[in-house]
Design a protein around this motif. Structure first.
Motif, PDB file in Angstrom:
ATOM      1  N   HIS A 238      -1.250  -2.245   1.863  1.00 33.09           N
ATOM      2  CA  HIS A 238      -1.978  -2.960   2.930  1.00 33.09           C
ATOM      3  C   HIS A 238      -0.933  -3.302   4.001  1.00 33.09           C
ATOM      4  O   HIS A 238      -1.426  -3.733   5.058  1.00 33.09           O
ATOM      5  CB  HIS A 238      -2.529  -4.354   2.234  1.00 33.09           C
ATOM      6  CG  HIS A 238      -1.526  -5.351   1.842  1.00 33.09           C
ATOM      7  ND1 HIS A 238      -0.669  -4.963   0.630  1.00 33.09           N
ATOM      8  CD2 HIS A 238      -0.800  -6.399   2.325  1.00 33.09           C
ATOM      9  CE1 HIS A 238       0.209  -6.031   0.234  1.00 33.09           C
ATOM     10  NE2 HIS A 238       0.381  -6.684   1.322  1.00 33.09           N
ATOM     11  N   LEU A 239       0.550  -3.232   3.761  1.00 30.58           N
ATOM     12  CA  LEU A 239       1.265  -3.401   4.719  1.00 30.58           C
ATOM     13  C   LEU A 239       1.635  -2.095   5.555  1.00 30.58           C
ATOM     14  O   LEU A 239       2.418  -1.966   6.509  1.00 30.58           O
ATOM     15  CB  LEU A 239       2.657  -3.898   4.111  1.00 30.58           C
ATOM     16  CG  LEU A 239       2.793  -5.055   3.354  1.00 30.58           C
ATOM     17  CD1 LEU A 239       4.075  -5.526   2.960  1.00 30.58           C
ATOM     18  CD2 LEU A 239       2.318  -6.321   4.576  1.00 30.58           C
ATOM     19  N   GLY A 240       1.208  -0.813   4.970  1.00 31.57           N
ATOM     20  CA  GLY A 240       1.347   0.356   5.773  1.00 31.57           C
ATOM     21  C   GLY A 240       2.481   1.022   5.281  1.00 31.57           C
ATOM     22  O   GLY A 240       2.725   2.065   5.792  1.00 31.57           O
ATOM     23  N   ASP A 241       3.092   0.561   3.912  1.00 27.06           N
ATOM     24  CA  ASP A 241       4.131   1.144   3.538  1.00 27.06           C
ATOM     25  C   ASP A 241       3.831   2.466   2.810  1.00 27.06           C
ATOM     26  O   ASP A 241       2.636   2.089   2.002  1.00 27.06           O
ATOM     27  CB  ASP A 241       4.940   0.265   2.632  1.00 27.06           C
ATOM     28  CG  ASP A 241       5.684  -0.801   3.727  1.00 27.06           C
ATOM     29  OD1 ASP A 241       5.939  -0.650   4.670  1.00 27.06           O
ATOM     30  OD2 ASP A 241       5.802  -1.994   2.846  1.00 27.06           O
ATOM     31  N   ALA A 242       4.698   3.469   2.621  1.00 30.39           N
ATOM     32  CA  ALA A 242       4.151   4.611   1.824  1.00 30.39           C
ATOM     33  C   ALA A 242       4.348   4.386   0.257  1.00 30.39           C
ATOM     34  O   ALA A 242       5.421   3.991  -0.194  1.00 30.39           O
ATOM     35  CB  ALA A 242       4.754   5.665   2.148  1.00 30.39           C
ATOM     36  N   VAL A 243       3.366   4.945  -0.365  1.00 27.55           N
ATOM     37  CA  VAL A 243       3.543   4.377  -1.919  1.00 27.55           C
ATOM     38  C   VAL A 243       3.301   5.890  -2.812  1.00 27.55           C
ATOM     39  O   VAL A 243       2.103   6.550  -2.479  1.00 27.55           O
ATOM     40  CB  VAL A 243       2.619   3.371  -2.697  1.00 27.55           C
ATOM     41  CG1 VAL A 243       2.684   3.296  -3.858  1.00 27.55           C
ATOM     42  CG2 VAL A 243       2.804   2.196  -1.899  1.00 27.55           C
ATOM     43  N   VAL A 244       4.198   6.218  -3.622  1.00 27.88           N
ATOM     44  CA  VAL A 244       3.982   7.620  -4.450  1.00 27.88           C
ATOM     45  C   VAL A 244       3.135   7.652  -5.605  1.00 27.88           C
ATOM     46  O   VAL A 244       3.406   6.427  -5.986  1.00 27.88           O
ATOM     47  CB  VAL A 244       5.448   8.192  -4.640  1.00 27.88           C
ATOM     48  CG1 VAL A 244       6.400   8.689  -3.362  1.00 27.88           C
ATOM     49  CG2 VAL A 244       6.269   7.231  -5.553  1.00 27.88           C
ATOM     50  N   LYS A 245       2.356   8.513  -5.652  1.00 27.37           N
ATOM     51  CA  LYS A 245       1.498   8.483  -7.044  1.00 27.37           C
ATOM     52  C   LYS A 245       1.671   9.954  -7.426  1.00 27.37           C
ATOM     53  O   LYS A 245       1.362  10.850  -7.212  1.00 27.37           O
ATOM     54  CB  LYS A 245       0.129   8.372  -6.398  1.00 27.37           C
ATOM     55  CG  LYS A 245      -0.336   7.148  -5.612  1.00 27.37           C
ATOM     56  CD  LYS A 245      -0.550   5.937  -6.290  1.00 27.37           C
ATOM     57  CE  LYS A 245      -1.107   4.693  -5.353  1.00 27.37           C
ATOM     58  NZ  LYS A 245      -1.459   3.584  -6.479  1.00 27.37           N
ATOM     59  N   ILE A 246       2.124   9.712  -8.873  1.00 28.22           N
ATOM     60  CA  ILE A 246       2.369  10.870  -9.571  1.00 28.22           C
ATOM     61  C   ILE A 246       0.922  11.399 -10.083  1.00 28.22           C
ATOM     62  O   ILE A 246      -0.087  10.708 -10.600  1.00 28.22           O
ATOM     63  CB  ILE A 246       3.004  10.510 -10.953  1.00 28.22           C
ATOM     64  CG1 ILE A 246       4.423  10.173 -10.656  1.00 28.22           C
ATOM     65  CG2 ILE A 246       3.168  11.676 -12.008  1.00 28.22           C
ATOM     66  CD1 ILE A 246       5.321   9.486 -11.730  1.00 28.22           C
ATOM     67  N   SER A 247       0.617  12.674 -10.006  1.00 25.79           N
ATOM     68  CA  SER A 247      -0.845  13.144 -10.055  1.00 25.79           C
ATOM     69  C   SER A 247      -0.603  14.398 -11.209  1.00 25.79           C
ATOM     70  O   SER A 247       0.350  14.906 -11.212  1.00 25.79           O
ATOM     71  CB  SER A 247      -1.400  13.499  -8.943  1.00 25.79           C
ATOM     72  OG  SER A 247      -0.947  14.327  -8.066  1.00 25.79           O
TER      73      SER A 247
END
Length: 340
Positions: A143-152
């Motif tokens: 929600h702050l616009g920061d990038a979050v990594v997601k293992i997929s």
């Protein structure tokens, strides 16, 4: 298992060896999702398709509710296709995210912390990914616009029935050995080639991902479209991949000395890429070590200046030592002359 009747396919996001991923609109919740479709044509039988799909689903269900792991909403069968409905990650893959932007060491450190946390969580839940690479890591924004990594992409994941206690992770998970050789050459741990490896194959893959982010090396590979190529983030030495280097030269890979980051962080990254997996830290140990790192540890100007000062100090020390030796030599000559 859902029915899939509420989803309207919008556009294709990508494809892999076993299926394709589409952006879809859920008419009920009025939100966008990513739907991964596993096609019958990619498997020998419908039964094999179901078995492979359920392996990935079992892994995803076991690792739900961690911010650095992609979330599975539901799954359903539609004709000869098996569909997995997952959260939509708007930033694309880590591979493209890193290559399309200027090098940012602070951002890299943030991603390394997140990935260490994610893999530690996987291992703590009894799941070994076995195919960690930048293309299997997605980027979403909070929600702050920061990038979050997601293992997929848990298609090759190994799920152990027993849940490991994260506080005693090493003792429990290190007893689990796997035999299936799998992974991607640029990021695959060398011991997988011997069909006898542990969860620390994931740690090696993390090390290769971290190094590739730091060095930002790339190679061009062919895509499924004839004549179309794309850039792939890798770690390589000449024409050799990091895995080739480990296998054929029987040596540990060492990051270059001109990264200009905290030497303790360099040592930590090098430890992830040890050829002997016994010498690598576990994912939880890595997570704890990464959490202690701050932005100052990757501020290149600070460490470059510190290295310059150390070099100057070293030169001055060497000059003083040489002067002292010359002085001693002159004194010795004088003593000899006096004796004569």
């Amino acid at each position: 298992m859902g029915t899939g009747t509420s989803y309207a396919i919008q556009n294709k996001l990508g494809e892999g060896m076993c299926g394709e991923v589409y952006k879809a609109w859920d008419k009920n919740s009025r939100t966008s999702w990513a739907i991964k479709t596993l096609k019958r044509s990619n498997f020998n039988s419908l039964k094999e398709l179901k078995n492979e799909a359920m392996k990935e689903i079992d892994a995803l269900l076991k690792v739900k509710h961690h911010e650095n792991v992609v979330n599975l909403k539901e799954y359903f069968q539609k004709g000869k296709h098996f569909c997995l409905v997952m959260e939509l990650c708007r930033g694309g893959t880590l591979n493209d995210f890193i290559l399309q932007r200027p090098k940012d060491m602070v951002n890299n450190l943030n991603f390394m912390k997140q990935l260490s946390s994610g893999v530690s969580f996987l291992h703590g839940q009894g799941v070994v990914h076995r195919d960690l690479k930048p293309d299997n890591i997605l980027i979403e924004f909070n929600h702050l616009g920061d990038a979050v990594v997601k293992i997929s992409d848990f298609g090759l994941a190994k799920v152990f029935i027993q849940t490991f206690n994260p506080s005693a992770q090493e003792k429990c998970i290190s007893r689990k050995y796997m035999k299936t050789c799998c992974g991607t050459p640029f990021f695959q741990a060398p011991e997988t080639q011997n069909f006898h490896y542990t969860h620390k194959a994931d740690v090696f893959s993390l090390g290769a991902i971290f190094a590739s982010m730091m060095l930002k090396q790339r190679v061009q590979i062919n895509t499924s479209q004839v004549g179309v190529k794309r850039d792939l983030l890798v770690v390589c030495m000449g024409n050799l991949t990091i895995a080739d280097y480990e296998i054929f030269f029987n040596m540990d890979y060492v990051l270059p000395s001109d990264l200009w980051i905290n030497p303790h962080l360099v040592l930590l990254l090098n430890s992830l890429l040890r050829k002997d997996y016994h010498e690598r830290p576990g994912a939880e140990q890595l997570r704890c070590a990464m959490e202690r790192m701050t932005n100052k540890d990757v501020e290149t100007d600070i460490w470059r200046e510190l290295a310059r000062r150390n070099e100057e100090l070293e030169e001055k020390t060497i000059k003083k030592e040489r002067k002292r030796e010359k002085k001693l030599q002159r004194l010795n000559k004088c003593k000899k002359c006096t004796i004569l």
